[in-house]
Design an enzyme around this catalytic site. Structure first.
Site, PDB file in Angstrom:
ATOM      1  N   ASP A   1       9.260   7.378  -2.691  1.00 21.58           N
ATOM      2  CA  ASP A   1      10.302   6.555  -3.328  1.00 21.58           C
ATOM      3  C   ASP A   1      10.941   7.257  -4.528  1.00 21.58           C
ATOM      4  O   ASP A   1      11.860   6.715  -5.143  1.00 21.58           O
ATOM      5  CB  ASP A   1       9.727   5.186  -3.746  1.00 21.58           C
ATOM      6  CG  ASP A   1       9.315   4.369  -2.529  1.00 21.58           C
ATOM      7  OD1 ASP A   1       9.760   4.696  -1.415  1.00 21.58           O
ATOM      8  OD2 ASP A   1       8.542   3.404  -2.692  1.00 21.58           O
TER       9      ASP A   1
ATOM     10  N   ARG B   1      18.588  -4.368  -5.423  1.00 16.66           N
ATOM     11  CA  ARG B   1      17.378  -4.886  -4.779  1.00 16.66           C
ATOM     12  C   ARG B   1      16.144  -4.505  -5.594  1.00 16.66           C
ATOM     13  O   ARG B   1      15.129  -5.176  -5.518  1.00 16.66           O
ATOM     14  CB  ARG B   1      17.227  -4.281  -3.376  1.00 16.66           C
ATOM     15  CG  ARG B   1      18.158  -4.884  -2.338  1.00 16.66           C
ATOM     16  CD  ARG B   1      17.861  -4.293  -0.974  1.00 16.66           C
ATOM     17  NE  ARG B   1      16.420  -4.213  -0.797  1.00 16.66           N
ATOM     18  CZ  ARG B   1      15.796  -3.316  -0.046  1.00 16.66           C
ATOM     19  NH1 ARG B   1      16.476  -2.430   0.618  1.00 16.66           N
ATOM     20  NH2 ARG B   1      14.489  -3.317   0.061  1.00 16.66           N
TER      21      ARG B   1
ATOM     22  N   ARG C   1      10.388   1.924  11.617  1.00 15.81           N
ATOM     23  CA  ARG C   1       9.413   1.379  10.659  1.00 15.81           C
ATOM     24  C   ARG C   1       8.478   0.422  11.392  1.00 15.81           C
ATOM     25  O   ARG C   1       8.631  -0.795  11.329  1.00 15.81           O
ATOM     26  CB  ARG C   1      10.132   0.696   9.492  1.00 15.81           C
ATOM     27  CG  ARG C   1      10.952   1.679   8.664  1.00 15.81           C
ATOM     28  CD  ARG C   1      11.488   1.076   7.395  1.00 15.81           C
ATOM     29  NE  ARG C   1      10.445   0.822   6.416  1.00 15.81           N
ATOM     30  CZ  ARG C   1      10.681   0.356   5.191  1.00 15.81           C
ATOM     31  NH1 ARG C   1      11.912   0.113   4.813  1.00 15.81           N
ATOM     32  NH2 ARG C   1       9.684   0.147   4.349  1.00 15.81           N
TER      33      ARG C   1
ATOM     34  N   LYS D   1       8.327  -3.752  -8.530  1.00 17.72           N
ATOM     35  CA  LYS D   1       8.881  -4.439  -7.356  1.00 17.72           C
ATOM     36  C   LYS D   1       7.851  -4.550  -6.239  1.00 17.72           C
ATOM     37  O   LYS D   1       7.627  -5.636  -5.687  1.00 17.72           O
ATOM     38  CB  LYS D   1      10.101  -3.672  -6.827  1.00 17.72           C
ATOM     39  CG  LYS D   1      10.569  -4.147  -5.469  1.00 17.72           C
ATOM     40  CD  LYS D   1      11.769  -3.391  -4.974  1.00 17.72           C
ATOM     41  CE  LYS D   1      11.483  -2.170  -4.149  1.00 17.72           C
ATOM     42  NZ  LYS D   1      11.180  -2.373  -2.736  1.00 17.72           N
ATOM     43  N   ASN D   2       7.234  -3.409  -5.901  1.00 15.62           N
ATOM     44  CA  ASN D   2       6.382  -3.434  -4.705  1.00 15.62           C
ATOM     45  C   ASN D   2       5.053  -4.154  -4.933  1.00 15.62           C
ATOM     46  O   ASN D   2       4.368  -4.505  -3.970  1.00 15.62           O
ATOM     47  CB  ASN D   2       6.191  -2.010  -4.166  1.00 15.62           C
ATOM     48  CG  ASN D   2       7.481  -1.498  -3.537  1.00 15.62           C
ATOM     49  OD1 ASN D   2       8.395  -2.286  -3.248  1.00 15.62           O
ATOM     50  ND2 ASN D   2       7.583  -0.202  -3.332  1.00 15.62           N
TER      51      ASN D   2
ATOM     52  N   CYS E   1      14.923  -1.054   3.870  1.00 15.47           N
ATOM     53  CA  CYS E   1      15.677   0.204   3.858  1.00 15.47           C
ATOM     54  C   CYS E   1      15.534   0.909   5.207  1.00 15.47           C
ATOM     55  O   CYS E   1      14.469   0.852   5.827  1.00 15.47           O
ATOM     56  CB  CYS E   1      15.152   1.126   2.767  1.00 15.47           C
ATOM     57  SG  CYS E   1      15.541   0.558   1.106  1.00 15.47           S
TER      58      CYS E   1
HETATM   59  C1  EPZ Z   1       6.075   0.666   1.316  1.00 10.71           C
HETATM   60  O1  EPZ Z   1       6.706   0.508   2.566  1.00 10.71           O
HETATM   61  C2  EPZ Z   1       7.153   0.510   0.258  1.00 10.71           C
HETATM   62  N1  EPZ Z   1       7.739  -0.819   0.399  1.00 10.71           N
HETATM   63  C3  EPZ Z   1       8.199   1.599   0.424  1.00 10.71           C
HETATM   64  O2  EPZ Z   1       9.047   1.510  -0.716  1.00 10.71           O
HETATM   65  C4  EPZ Z   1       7.544   2.969   0.406  1.00 10.71           C
HETATM   66  O3  EPZ Z   1       8.496   3.950   0.749  1.00 10.71           O
HETATM   67  C5  EPZ Z   1       6.385   3.036   1.404  1.00 10.71           C
HETATM   68  O4  EPZ Z   1       5.462   1.939   1.188  1.00 10.71           O
HETATM   69  C6  EPZ Z   1       5.580   4.320   1.302  1.00 10.71           C
HETATM   70  O5  EPZ Z   1       5.081   4.478  -0.001  1.00 10.71           O
HETATM   71  C7  EPZ Z   1       7.137  -1.863  -0.151  1.00 10.71           C
HETATM   72  O6  EPZ Z   1       6.091  -1.753  -0.766  1.00 10.71           O
HETATM   73  C8  EPZ Z   1       7.807  -3.173   0.006  1.00 10.71           C
HETATM   74  P1  EPZ Z   1       4.011   2.203   4.891  1.00 10.71           P
HETATM   75  P2  EPZ Z   1       5.823   0.239   3.880  1.00 10.71           P
HETATM   76  O7  EPZ Z   1       3.477   1.114   5.763  1.00 10.71           O
HETATM   77  O8  EPZ Z   1       4.653  -0.574   3.526  1.00 10.71           O
HETATM   78  C9  EPZ Z   1       3.955   4.442   9.157  1.00 10.71           C
HETATM   79  C10 EPZ Z   1      11.061   1.333  -1.930  1.00 10.71           C
HETATM   80  O9  EPZ Z   1      11.960   2.192  -2.071  1.00 10.71           O
HETATM   81  N2  EPZ Z   1       3.472   3.153   9.681  1.00 10.71           N
HETATM   82  O10 EPZ Z   1       3.119   2.761   3.848  1.00 10.71           O
HETATM   83  O11 EPZ Z   1       6.747  -0.229   4.921  1.00 10.71           O
HETATM   84  C11 EPZ Z   1       5.426   4.378   8.717  1.00 10.71           C
HETATM   85  O12 EPZ Z   1       6.292   4.580   9.792  1.00 10.71           O
HETATM   86  C12 EPZ Z   1      10.413   1.097  -0.577  1.00 10.71           C
HETATM   87  O13 EPZ Z   1      10.655   0.618  -2.858  1.00 10.71           O
HETATM   88  C13 EPZ Z   1       3.046   3.080  10.988  1.00 10.71           C
HETATM   89  O14 EPZ Z   1       3.097   4.045  11.743  1.00 10.71           O
HETATM   90  O15 EPZ Z   1       5.381   1.726   4.206  1.00 10.71           O
HETATM   91  C14 EPZ Z   1       5.470   5.456   7.673  1.00 10.71           C
HETATM   92  O16 EPZ Z   1       5.654   6.693   8.298  1.00 10.71           O
HETATM   93  C15 EPZ Z   1      11.159   1.726   0.521  1.00 10.71           C
HETATM   94  N3  EPZ Z   1       2.576   1.867  11.463  1.00 10.71           N
HETATM   95  C16 EPZ Z   1       4.082   5.432   7.033  1.00 10.71           C
HETATM   96  O17 EPZ Z   1       3.244   4.756   7.973  1.00 10.71           O
HETATM   97  C17 EPZ Z   1       2.505   0.767  10.642  1.00 10.71           C
HETATM   98  O18 EPZ Z   1       2.062  -0.304  11.133  1.00 10.71           O
HETATM   99  C18 EPZ Z   1       3.992   4.702   5.695  1.00 10.71           C
HETATM  100  O19 EPZ Z   1       4.519   3.375   5.821  1.00 10.71           O
HETATM  101  C19 EPZ Z   1       2.930   0.869   9.322  1.00 10.71           C
HETATM  102  C20 EPZ Z   1       3.408   2.077   8.848  1.00 10.71           C
END
Ligand code: EPZ
Length: 427
Positions: free
Chosen positions: A305, A397, A122, A22-23, A117
């Site tokens: 995840d 999803r 976020r 998916k991702n 989610c």
């Molecule tokens: C991706 O989300 C995945 N989604 C999520 O999977 C997954 O939980 C996550 O990565 C972590 O592995 C998709 O790929 C579509 P991040 P993403 O940016 O990209 C902070 C699932 O179940 N952060 O790596 O949104 C954030 O708050 C989904 O399939 C900032 O501070 O996650 C978090 O604490 C749910 N500023 C950490 O970084 C930013 O600009 C990681 O977030 C971006 C993120």
């Protein structure tokens, strides 16, 4: 309304074939916007998050030809307006990838603030930091983010946090920029590497994906390509845990064992038998299982995840296990639902303390997000009696044909669809 009805207690047995990731799919499909010609993409998971992306591309003017259930030909040549329809964009997190892809191609983009989610705040500040560093101006008005750049110039970028989405957007926005972009403290997830491989197959020059430092030399154009998406590491992990929790014996096919190492090693530590083959893995659930402590981390650490699913298994382990969520502020919302099934879990901020129980008992529950929903399915499969799970749209999803796949493993699971018109008469 749709719900799953699960009669637990069946030991899962047989084979399950894992779908495309998916991702990776939700990044690769928007990336077709950067191609100067049609792309054939195989192994696309047939799930609702992907359907939303495909609808967005189609509404924007892309020509999409269905070759089969999991293969599409996408030609984005005729997209002229670098804007994503508002309602669809806010349904999912990955809509933010249109920001990077459209900016890369048109030097401007307009996309609603993304949804997805709900695990607390976020932010996308790191994405914006990257777009600005490449030369874009950023404006937020009426819920829409608007980016505009006269030109995009390569930059040296250091992410303050390891971010999957930020790393993906940085690659999308910089592949067609002038000169070299260096991303430090980059995310290393398998889907980051898959996107880089996809872009390179279109003629991009990306090196280092899968390490902390990614180097992207901008190219003038990208051409169409044929590409097959990697298998879904989290779907595979979910079936591994389901096999273990139900005391089953399942061969999980079409996987990359290397992507599952952190999950495999925890399962082995708990006492589950895991046998690796070249592109499949066999999981045999044993009893008793032993407690373990887990902290979720960016790849190659234990994936956030998989946190709700492994927590379900830890409920069935002897002793006290501690789970620490290292990525998200609020990813234990599902615990209230799991308690209805008999779980003994207390949560303090990002830490959950899990006391082992003999077995789950059945109750009506609701999926609170995608992986939380998968966790409830696993608990219900291992429970005594009939469990009804509502709000299953969260689960669909991200899991292709979950009911069919589980039924083929012997599970007693049914999807019940009650048309809204019938509900209106009753209510
Ligand atoms: C991706 O989300 C995945 N989604 C999520 O999977 C997954 O939980 C996550 O990565 C972590 O592995 C998709 O790929 C579509 P991040 P993403 O940016 O990209 C902070 C699932 O179940 N952060 O790596 O949104 C954030 O708050 C989904 O399939 C900032 O501070 O996650 C978090 O604490 C749910 N500023 C950490 O970084 C930013 O600009 C990681 O977030 C971006 C993120």
């Amino acid at each position: 309304m749709e719900k799953y009805v699960i009669n637990g207690g069946v030991k899962l047995r047989g084979e399950v074939v894992i779908s495309g990731a998916k991702n990776a799919a939700v990044a690769i499909l928007p990336a077709t916007i950067l191609a100067n010609g049609p792309c054939i993409i195989e192994n696309i998971p047939n799930i609702s998050d992907v359907s939303v992306i495909i609808k967005i591309l189609s509404e924007m003017g892309a020509d999409i030809r269905v070759i089969n259930k999991n293969t599409l030909e996408i030609d984005t040549t005729h997209i002229t307006l670098p804007e994503v329809p508002y309602e669809k964009a806010r349904q999912m997190r990955a809509s933010s990838y249109f920001l990077g892809a459209l900016l890369g191609r048109f030097r401007e983009s307009k996309v609603a603030l993304p949804g997805g989610c709900d695990f607390g705040v976020r932010p996308i500040d790191q994405h914006i930091k990257c777009f600005k560093a490449l030369g874009a101006e950023c404006d937020l008005q009426f819920g829409m983010i608007q980016l505009k750049a006269k030109e995009l110039n390569g930059t040296h970028l250091y992410f303050d946090v390891v971010t999957v989405g930020g790393t993906i957007n940085a690659m999308l926005a910089s592949v067609l920029a002038n000169g070299q972009t260096i991303i430090e403290n980059a995310a290393k997830e398998p889907h980051i590497v898959d996107l880089a491989n996809f872009l390179n197959s279109m003629g991009a020059d990306i090196m280092g994906a899968g390490t902390d430092v990614i180097k992207i030399r901008g190219v003038k154009t990208l051409h169409g390509t044929s590409y097959s998406i990697i298998p879904d590491q989290i779907e595979a992990g979910t079936y591994m845990v389901a096999a273990a929790a139900s005391q089953g014996d399942v061969l999980i096919k079409n996987i990359i064992p290397k992507h599952l190492e952190s999950i495999t090693s925890k399962l082995e530590k708990i006492g589950v038998t895991v046998i690796e083959y070249d592109d499949s893995i066999r999981v045999i659930g044993n009893r008793p299982l032993l407690k373990a402590n887990i902290k979720t981390m960016p790849h190659p650490g234990f994936p956030t995840d998989m946190q709700p699913q492994i927590s379900v298994l830890l409920c069935l382990c002897e002793g006290t296990s501690i789970v620490t969520e290292g990525i998200w502020d609020n990813r234990f919302k599902y615990v209230d639902e799991l308690r209805r099934l008999g779980a003994d879990i207390s949560v303090d901020g990002r830490v959950a303390i899990i006391e082992g129980i003999k077995k789950f008992t059945s109750a009506p529950v609701k999926a609170t997000d995608l992986r939380a929903g998968a966790a409830l399915v696993i608990a219900a499969l291992a429970a005594e009696g009939e469990t009804v799970i509502e709000d299953i749209y969260h689960i669909e999803r991200g899991y292709e044909d979950i009911v069919l796949k589980l039924r083929r493993l012997g599970a007693d699971i049914k999807k019940i669809v009650t048309p809204d018109s019938v509900l209106e008469q009753v209510l």
